[in-house]
Design an enzyme around this catalytic site. Structure first.
Site, short mmCIF file in Angstrom:
data_model
loop_
_atom_site.label_atom_id
_atom_site.label_comp_id
_atom_site.label_asym_id
_atom_site.label_seq_id
_atom_site.Cartn_x
_atom_site.Cartn_y
_atom_site.Cartn_z
CE LYS A 33 9.54 -0.44 1.74
NZ LYS A 33 10.47 -0.08 0.66
N GLY A 99 8.64 4.20 -1.47
CA GLY A 99 7.93 3.17 -2.21
C GLY A 99 8.69 1.86 -2.17
MG MG Z 1 14.39 0.41 0.28
#
Ligand code: MG
Ligand code: ADP
Length: 203
Positions: A33, A99
């Site tokens: 992430k 994203g």
């Molecule tokens: Mg998410």
């Protein structure tokens, strides 16, 4: 680097759940992430994926407010560069990246989007889409924006497919498959559980 980047037609569409399913389908892949927001109110996506899929995870910069990343960063007085967004991907062989929001939201305060990261990392996208009315337009917009930037789309995952789909949800599956490969239809399941669906191997 092998892998995919998970985007969606909108926020809350199920990117994190689909990323967890992709980690299940690709043992050894690390979930990344590159920027997380909403720390003050929500469990970070990396923690959700670790809990649901048992995958190793990496997280880049993180901000308290549940806003678009560049907005949250600016309000926190921080700078997020393209290099900083790419940093958590370094040295990995296999990744499932996620994203924030949709494809063209600014992840970096320098305007970097997930499409830019996909281009730099040479990774294809998985697009998570809603089942109902409106999804054909949103999904095509997302795929065309990717293609216009030279980014590949590995396929589409329809999420939260209802047990009793209405006419739009039923007919949308053919429409979505005409845009890009339809990889999976993930049913609506109990909140906080991983849906019982095996995604295909993509890398
Ligand atoms: Mg998410
Ligand atoms: N197939 C599903 N069935 C039931 N709940 C789901 C499903 N997919 C996602 N959710 C729930 O919807 C919310 C948003 O999903 P999430 O994967 O976090 O979206 P995103 O990452 O796109 O913001 C979460 O609470 C998640 O548990």
């Amino acid at each position: 680097m092998n892998g995919v980047l998970v985007t969606g037609t909108d926020t809350g569409v199920g990117k994190t759940i689909v990323a967890a399913l992709l980690c299940r389908a690709h043992p050894g892949a690390t979930y990344v992430k590159p920027v997380q927001t909403g720390l003050a109110s929500d469990e970070p996506d990396a923690a959700v994926v670790a809990r649901l899929a048992g995958a190793p995870t990496r997280q880049g910069a993180a901000f308290d407010e549940a806003l678009a990343p560049a907005v949250a960063a600016r309000r926190a007085g921080a700078t997020v560069t393209r290099g900083a967004l790419l940093a958590p991907f370094r040295g990995l062989d296999a990744v499932v990246g996620e994203g924030a929001g949709g494809l063209l939201v600014e992840l970096g305060t320098d305007g970097t989007t997930l499409a830019d990261l996909a281009d730099d990392l040479e990774l294809p996208l998985v697009v998570v889409a809603r089942p109902g009315l409106g999804t054909l337009n949103h999904t095509r917009l997302t795929c065309e924006a990717a293609w216009a930037r030279g980014v590949r789309v590995a396929g589409i995952v329809v999420n939260r497919y209802p047990a009793e789909p209405d006419l739009a949800a039923r007919t949308n599956l053919d429409g979505l498959a005409a845009i890009a490969p339809l990889l999976a239809v993930v049913p609506r399941t109990a909140e906080g559980t991983l849906p019982p669906v095996a995604l295909p191997r993509l890398f």
